[in-house]
Structure formats: structure tokens, C-alpha cells
Scaffold this motif. Structure first.
Motif, mmCIF file in Angstrom:
data_model
loop_
_atom_site.group_PDB
_atom_site.id
_atom_site.type_symbol
_atom_site.label_atom_id
_atom_site.label_comp_id
_atom_site.label_asym_id
_atom_site.label_seq_id
_atom_site.Cartn_x
_atom_site.Cartn_y
_atom_site.Cartn_z
ATOM 1 N N GLU A 1 0.871 -1.212 0.091
ATOM 2 C CA GLU A 1 -0.125 -0.015 -0.080
ATOM 3 C C GLU A 1 0.772 1.208 0.330
ATOM 4 O O GLU A 1 2.175 1.118 0.389
ATOM 5 N N GLU A 2 0.133 2.322 -0.298
ATOM 6 C CA GLU A 2 1.078 3.632 -0.254
ATOM 7 C C GLU A 2 0.411 4.697 0.797
ATOM 8 O O GLU A 2 -0.953 4.738 0.539
ATOM 9 N N LEU A 3 0.904 5.158 1.657
ATOM 10 C CA LEU A 3 0.133 6.003 2.609
ATOM 11 C C LEU A 3 -0.095 7.428 2.141
ATOM 12 O O LEU A 3 -1.146 7.930 2.150
ATOM 13 N N LYS A 4 0.755 8.042 1.270
ATOM 14 C CA LYS A 4 0.633 9.039 0.629
ATOM 15 C C LYS A 4 1.401 9.076 -0.961
ATOM 16 O O LYS A 4 2.549 8.946 -0.823
ATOM 17 N N PRO A 5 0.434 9.042 -1.810
ATOM 18 C CA PRO A 5 0.812 8.892 -3.193
ATOM 19 C C PRO A 5 1.766 10.114 -3.642
ATOM 20 O O PRO A 5 1.748 11.221 -3.031
ATOM 21 N N ARG B 1 11.265 -14.056 -15.547
ATOM 22 C CA ARG B 1 10.559 -13.886 -16.651
ATOM 23 C C ARG B 1 9.104 -13.735 -16.357
ATOM 24 O O ARG B 1 8.280 -12.546 -16.813
ATOM 25 N N ASP B 2 8.497 -14.608 -15.448
ATOM 26 C CA ASP B 2 7.115 -14.210 -15.124
ATOM 27 C C ASP B 2 6.719 -13.114 -14.435
ATOM 28 O O ASP B 2 5.817 -12.477 -14.572
ATOM 29 N N LEU B 3 7.751 -12.983 -13.670
ATOM 30 C CA LEU B 3 7.607 -11.448 -12.704
ATOM 31 C C LEU B 3 7.505 -10.403 -13.551
ATOM 32 O O LEU B 3 6.761 -9.428 -13.385
ATOM 33 N N VAL B 4 8.639 -10.235 -14.507
ATOM 34 C CA VAL B 4 8.631 -9.136 -15.537
ATOM 35 C C VAL B 4 7.368 -9.167 -16.253
ATOM 36 O O VAL B 4 6.978 -8.216 -16.590
ATOM 37 N N SER B 5 6.962 -10.114 -16.771
ATOM 38 C CA SER B 5 5.722 -10.147 -17.559
ATOM 39 C C SER B 5 4.472 -9.805 -17.036
ATOM 40 O O SER B 5 3.685 -9.287 -17.675
ATOM 41 N N GLU B 6 4.248 -10.174 -15.890
ATOM 42 C CA GLU B 6 3.215 -9.788 -14.880
ATOM 43 C C GLU B 6 3.187 -8.333 -14.420
ATOM 44 O O GLU B 6 1.857 -7.886 -14.394
ATOM 45 N N VAL B 7 4.465 -7.841 -14.284
ATOM 46 C CA VAL B 7 4.556 -6.635 -13.436
ATOM 47 C C VAL B 7 4.891 -5.398 -14.193
ATOM 48 O O VAL B 7 4.245 -4.290 -14.319
ATOM 49 N N ALA B 8 5.631 -5.523 -15.171
ATOM 50 C CA ALA B 8 6.478 -4.537 -15.863
ATOM 51 C C ALA B 8 5.629 -3.870 -16.868
ATOM 52 O O ALA B 8 4.947 -4.342 -17.801
ATOM 53 N N THR B 9 5.684 -2.587 -16.874
ATOM 54 C CA THR B 9 5.116 -1.791 -18.063
ATOM 55 C C THR B 9 6.106 -0.875 -18.580
ATOM 56 O O THR B 9 5.729 -0.437 -19.664
ATOM 57 N N LEU C 1 4.246 -12.502 -5.082
ATOM 58 C CA LEU C 1 4.893 -11.258 -4.979
ATOM 59 C C LEU C 1 4.538 -10.499 -6.528
ATOM 60 O O LEU C 1 4.300 -9.125 -6.582
ATOM 61 N N ALA C 2 4.279 -11.283 -7.362
ATOM 62 C CA ALA C 2 4.000 -10.682 -8.828
ATOM 63 C C ALA C 2 2.674 -10.167 -8.679
ATOM 64 O O ALA C 2 2.276 -9.177 -9.266
ATOM 65 N N GLU C 3 1.589 -10.909 -7.959
ATOM 66 C CA GLU C 3 0.403 -10.125 -7.727
ATOM 67 C C GLU C 3 0.674 -9.130 -7.029
ATOM 68 O O GLU C 3 -0.370 -8.028 -7.140
ATOM 69 N N GLY C 4 1.273 -8.970 -5.891
ATOM 70 C CA GLY C 4 1.335 -7.610 -5.038
ATOM 71 C C GLY C 4 1.905 -6.581 -5.866
ATOM 72 O O GLY C 4 1.248 -5.595 -5.700
ATOM 73 N N LEU C 5 2.939 -6.585 -6.397
ATOM 74 C CA LEU C 5 3.445 -5.545 -7.269
ATOM 75 C C LEU C 5 2.462 -5.140 -8.429
ATOM 76 O O LEU C 5 2.322 -4.113 -8.591
ATOM 77 N N SER C 6 1.933 -6.210 -9.183
ATOM 78 C CA SER C 6 0.904 -5.821 -9.983
ATOM 79 C C SER C 6 -0.412 -4.691 -9.591
ATOM 80 O O SER C 6 -0.667 -4.012 -10.286
ATOM 81 N N PHE D 1 -0.035 -2.876 -7.016
ATOM 82 C CA PHE D 1 0.376 -1.857 -6.092
ATOM 83 C C PHE D 1 0.162 -0.382 -6.954
ATOM 84 O O PHE D 1 0.335 -0.484 -7.997
ATOM 85 N N PRO D 2 -0.434 0.491 -6.344
ATOM 86 C CA PRO D 2 -0.898 1.698 -7.110
ATOM 87 C C PRO D 2 0.406 2.668 -7.339
ATOM 88 O O PRO D 2 0.085 3.804 -8.084
ATOM 89 N N GLY D 3 1.626 2.475 -7.004
ATOM 90 C CA GLY D 3 2.579 3.281 -6.830
ATOM 91 C C GLY D 3 3.533 3.338 -7.876
ATOM 92 O O GLY D 3 3.100 2.348 -8.986
ATOM 93 N N THR D 4 4.749 3.508 -7.678
ATOM 94 C CA THR D 4 5.905 3.264 -8.809
ATOM 95 C C THR D 4 6.922 2.076 -8.357
ATOM 96 O O THR D 4 7.084 2.038 -7.047
ATOM 97 N N VAL D 5 7.219 0.996 -9.054
ATOM 98 C CA VAL D 5 8.313 0.127 -8.891
ATOM 99 C C VAL D 5 9.150 0.308 -9.859
ATOM 100 O O VAL D 5 9.316 0.199 -11.191
ATOM 101 N N PHE D 6 10.698 -0.068 -9.385
ATOM 102 C CA PHE D 6 11.684 -0.260 -10.192
ATOM 103 C C PHE D 6 12.243 -1.744 -9.668
ATOM 104 O O PHE D 6 12.353 -2.006 -8.477
#
Length: 535
Positions: free
Chosen positions: A308-312, A492-500, A474-479, A481-486
Motif C-alpha cells: 500500500e502507499e500511505l501518501k501517493p 521472466r514471469d515476474l517481468v511479464s506480469e508486472v512491468a510496463t 510477489l508478482a500479484e502484489g506488485l501488479s 500496487f498503485p505506486g511506482t516500482v523499480f
């Protein structure tokens, strides 16, 4: 073929698997799966003969078995090419004995006869093309030809692991036993390995936490669960479906039996003392016959990961201009410009040692760049998951106390609940931090990220040490997540499911690709690069 017969293994009162019998046949490729601590590596070591079973079970192996060894420093004083050829012990011993005899100034008749015998052995083992074949494998896993004559000691640790992998693959073994072969491999090398193994004709048994790899390679899955090992046809996703359907079928059948038993018991209770004794006895026999099938508890557990993000943040999160960094005359990235906006999920990919971690650390100001600027939006805050968890979790405390120190106003009950979601239930939360396994330490670090609720997540190889269920969570959680991810990852499954968005280190350059991983692959076909290294 590898045949195991009535194998059991226990540690104290804990049973890993009991009375297991199975055949691993040539032409089939078996993924050995199960959560962390289920006994995968132990079973593999029993197959290799390194560990004895608890009972008198037996293992039958073919004469030539390729085994991925784990001692990365065992061959520091050997040439890289020689270390690979050692994978065929018969050939290597014949080559060494022949070379020793050839160095003698004169030879007896017996020695000359022995030289002839050795030449036959070398020919039978394809020894005259050994260096060529070893070189092809080394190139496939990312070691350039001008390195092959160097000592293994000249390589960084992750490339020493690659040499051991090449050693296991060399010499046409009749069976291959590979424990986490994709560790330390970049994406191109993983693609090469997948194609190599799919053409392999012997019996393959492989442990991997890379679901994509298991789905690409495996024809069967040998799953450790319910105190046994069950072999399922198909790849990993097929196994999960079969396993779920089988359990649901038993649960449905048990519910039907329980309903029927309740009706029969009601009849018995009503007429037990009456004139219907024969009917009552019949009902009792039927109740005994309908006893529900016992369902052992599965050892598969999945953490619940939600960030979660407390303050976007505002829309514009990060502005990078002219960023450059190099070491010892080698430039990792140069004049890099980036504009990162809220909700960007950026996967940083590339070979080991090209600068992925360095880039992350320059962005979050853990390292100073050689030049350029990094400007975050006002009030930006991030949570950092380091590649080496040992420095992040201090010893001498418990998992509960370590996580509690990051508490602001959540309260102890919240912390305990968070630990429970990350599979630290009951006394597990009181484990000493220095005794945590790699998977437990990774889950504890994830719990800290979840507690901090920062709008930016920075993760460096977060799937290391996680089992397949945790990686999926983890992949589901990152997908979500409403914030920014690096995220730096080879999964590859993590990259495929998460990365934009993809930041790719390739051919000495850093490419910024706006799009998903599948779209990136269409523009940059990795498999074509992998094929170039094959014979």
C-alpha cells in the motif's frame, strides 16, 4: 533411467517423504517441486549418492550422470575449458593418463599398449572434439572464447557457477541432475539452456524456482507434498491444475459421504432399540464403508503480499539527466535521461555485471554517479529491497522484534498479523534472525516493505530464495500496487506480469523500452540470440 525404490527421509520427528518409489525415464524432463524446506535438494542429493536415505531404500543410476555441483571454488586452479571436460570423468582421466605417458622420454611395450587403449577410450568418448563441444556450451552460457583458457579463479563467483553448469551438461550424460541451474544466468543464457535441455535425450531432473523455465522445459513434475513424491504429467502449470482438481474431487466426495453418513446415523439413532435391527446393522456397515478419505495437510503455503502507499506521489516522480557511471575504465551507462511517472513499473534486465544494481543505487543515492543529476519529486520516499539480505537483517534478535522496530503507530497486533500473512505464524515469529533460511529472510524483508507503505518500491533481485508460491504472490502484489516500482530481476514471469516499461542493458548500451515484456521480446527477440550460440 533412474529408479528409486521405497525411499524415505526424515530429520528427527519431521518426515520429508516416506516410502517413495518412482522411475525417471530417458526422454522425459522432470521438474522437482515443493516449497522451501520440503526436501527437494535432499532428494537430489540422495539421487547423487551424497546423502543416505533414512531407511534401506535403493537408487539405481546409469553409469554417466551429469550433476550440477555447488562448490564454486573447487576448480579455482584449473582452466575453465578443462573444468568443463571434467564433467566426463572417464574421458578426463584417459586424457590425463595419456598426456602423462606422452611426456616420458622412452616407453616400454606395456606403456605403448596402454597408450593404444587410452586412444580407444578417448575416441569412444568423443575426446577429439571435446574442447570444441565444451566451448560451445561455455559460449551458450555467456563465457566468451578468449576466456576459455583462463583459470576458473579469474571469474567472479556467479560465472564460476556457470562453469559448473557447463561441466554438468558436457559429455552426453545419460541422466542430468540440476539443482537451480538458472541461478546467476541472464535471460539470454536461460533461453539457451531451455533449448539445450529440450533437445536433451536422457533423463533430466531439475529443481528450479523459475516457473517459466519449468513450463518451457518439463514434460513431468515430481512434486514433494503429503509426505511423498507424486509424479504428474505435463509442466508446472499442468501439475497445479491436476493437483487442485484431485484435491477438490476428494473434498467433494468427502462432503457427499458426510451428508450420507449423517442421514444413516439419524436412522440408526431412531431405530437402534426398535424392531428394525437388521436394517440398523445394514446402515452401520454402510457408515463404515463410507468413511471419508483422509486428506493430509499440504505443505504448500502461499504468503499474502499486498503493498500500500500511505501518501501517493505526484504524477512526475523522477527526472534523470545525463547520468553516467563507470568502474576501472569500463562505462556501465552514459548520458542517461529518464522521466519516470507515477504507476510506472520498470523492470531492469541484462547480463550479470552490466550495471543493474549500480543504476538502482545511483537512483536512490546509495552510490554517487560520475556525472549527471537525479531529481525526485518533493517528498518522495521509497522502500529498498537489497540483493544481499545479510546486511539488511541484523543478527541477535527475533523476526518479530526486528520487524517491530519499523513500527510507527500500527501496534503489536498489526505486526503479528503481518508476520502471519508472510508465513511466520505462532512461534515462527520468534525465530532468531541469524537462523532464518534464505526464503524466510526474503519474506521478512517483504513484510518490512509492506509495513512502510512508501509510494515507491525499489527491489534488487527479490525472487532470490523465494519458492514458486511466494514468487507468484510477489508478482500479484506488485501488479496491484498503485505506486511506482523499480525491479531488477531475471524472473521472466515476474517481468511479464508486472512491468510496463523495460530498461535493458544490451551490447554495452542501456535501452529504455516503453511497453510490456512481451512487446519488448517482439522488438528484441532473445531466442534468436540464444540460437547463435548453439552447435
Amino acid at each position: 533411467m533412474i529408479i528409486v525404490n521405497e525411499l524415505s527421509k526424515s530429520f528427527g520427528s519431521r518426515t520429508l517423504f516416506d516410502n517413495v518409489s518412482a522411475k525417471f525415464t530417458p526422454g522425459n524432463r522432470y521438474g522437482l517441486t515443493g516449497p522451501n524446506g520440503s526436501g527437494k535438494s535432499t532428494f537430489m542429493k540422495i539421487l547423487t549418492g551424497e546423502v543416505e536415505p533414512t531407511n534401506r531404500g535403493t537408487v539405481t543410476r546409469p553409469p554417466k550422470v551429469g550433476v550440477l555441483k555447488q562448490d564454486q571454488f573447487a576448480h579455482d586452479n584449473d582452466r575453465i575449458i578443462d573444468t568443463v571436460i571434467m564433467g566426463n570423468r572417464v574421458l578426463w582421466d584417459a586424457l590425463k593418463e595419456r598426456d602423462a605417458l606422452c611426456e616420458l622420454a622412452t616407453h616400454t611395450d606395456e606403456q605403448m599398449n596402454r597408450l593404444g587403449e587410452l586412444e580407444v577410450v578417448i575416441a569412444d568418448e568423443n575426446g577429439y572434439s571435446a574442447e570444441f563441444e565444451a566451448g560451445v556450451i561455455l559460449r551458450g552460457i555467456g563465457l566468451l572464447e578468449d576466456q576459455h583458457e583462463h583459470l576458473v579463479s579469474t571469474l567472479p563467483t556467479d560465472y564460476k557457477f556457470r562453469v559448473l553448469l557447463a561441466q554438468a551438461l558436457f559429455g552426453d550424460p545419460q541422466a542430468l541432475l540440476l539443482d537451480e541451474p538458472t541461478n546467476h544466468l541472464d535471460l539470454e543464457s536461460i533461453h539457451w539452456l531451455e533449448e539445450f535441455l529440450c533437445e536433451y535425450e536422457g533423463a533430466l531432473i531439475v529443481i528450479s524456482h523459475d516457473r517459466h523455465f519449468l513450463n518451457e522445459v518439463c514434460t513431468h513434475i515430481a512434486d514433494i507434498d503429503y509426505d511423498t513424491i507424486i509424479v504428474y504429467p505435463g509442466n508446472y502449470d499442468d501439475m497445479v491444475e491436476h493437483k487442485l482438481q484431485a484435491r477438490q474431487s476428494i473434498e467433494s466426495e468427502n462432503r457427499d459421504k458426510a451428508k450420507k453418513i449423517a442421514q444413516l446415523q439419524e436412522f440408526v439413532a431412531r431405530f437402534a432399540a426398535g424392531q428394525r435391527s437388521s436394517q440398523v446393522q445394514s446402515r452401520k456397515k454402510e457408515i463404515a464403508r463410507l468413511t471419508p478419505q483422509e486428506l493430509k495437510r499440504s505443505n504448500i503455503q502461499r504468503p499474502f503480499i499486498r503493498f500500500e502507499e500511505l501518501k501517493p506521489t505526484g504524477r512526475e516522480v523522477l527526472k534523470v539527466r545525463g547520468l553516467s557511471k563507470g568502474f576501472e575504465g569500463k562505462m556501465l551507462f552514459e548520458d542517461l535521461d529518464l522521466d519516470i511517472t507515477r504507476k510506472d513499473k520498470i523492470a531492469i534486465i541484462g547480463s550479470n555485471g552490466v550495471g543493474k544494481t549500480t543504476l538502482l543505487q545511483c537512483l536512490i543515492k546509495e552510490q554517487e554517479p560520475d556525472s549527471g543529476s537525479v531529481k525526485w519529486t518533493d517528498g518522495a520516499s521509497w522502500s529498498y529491497y537489497p540483493q544481499d539480505y545479510h546486511d539488511a537483517i541484523n543478527p541477535g534478535t527475533t523476526a518479530l522484534d526486528w520487524l517491530t522496530q519499523f513500527m510507527v503507530d500500527e501496534g503489536n497486533q498489526y505486526v503479528r498479523g503481518l508476520l502471519g500473512r508472510m508465513l511466520f505464524s505462532g512461534d515462527e515469529s520468534l525465530k532468531a534472525t541469524e537462523t532464518l533460511s534464505g526464503g524466510e529472510a526474503a519474506r521478512l524483508l517483504m513484510a518490512r516493505l509492506m509495513m512502510q507503505k512508501n509510494p515507491i518500491l525499489v527491489l534488487d533481485e527479490p525472487t532470490n530464495h523465494l519458492d514458486l508460491e511466494a514468487v507468484s504472490a510477489l508478482a500479484e502484489g506488485l501488479s496491484l500496487f498503485p505506486g511506482t516500482v523499480f525491479v531488477v530481476t531475471h524472473d521472466r514471469d515476474l517481468v511479464s506480469e508486472v512491468a510496463t516499461r523495460i530498461l535493458s542493458f544490451k551490447d554495452g548500451q542501456l535501452f529504455d523500452f516503453h511497453g510490456t515484456y512481451d512487446e519488448y521480446l517482439e522488438a528484441h527477440p532473445i531466442k534468436e540470440l540464444a540460437r547463435r550460440a548453439k552447435w
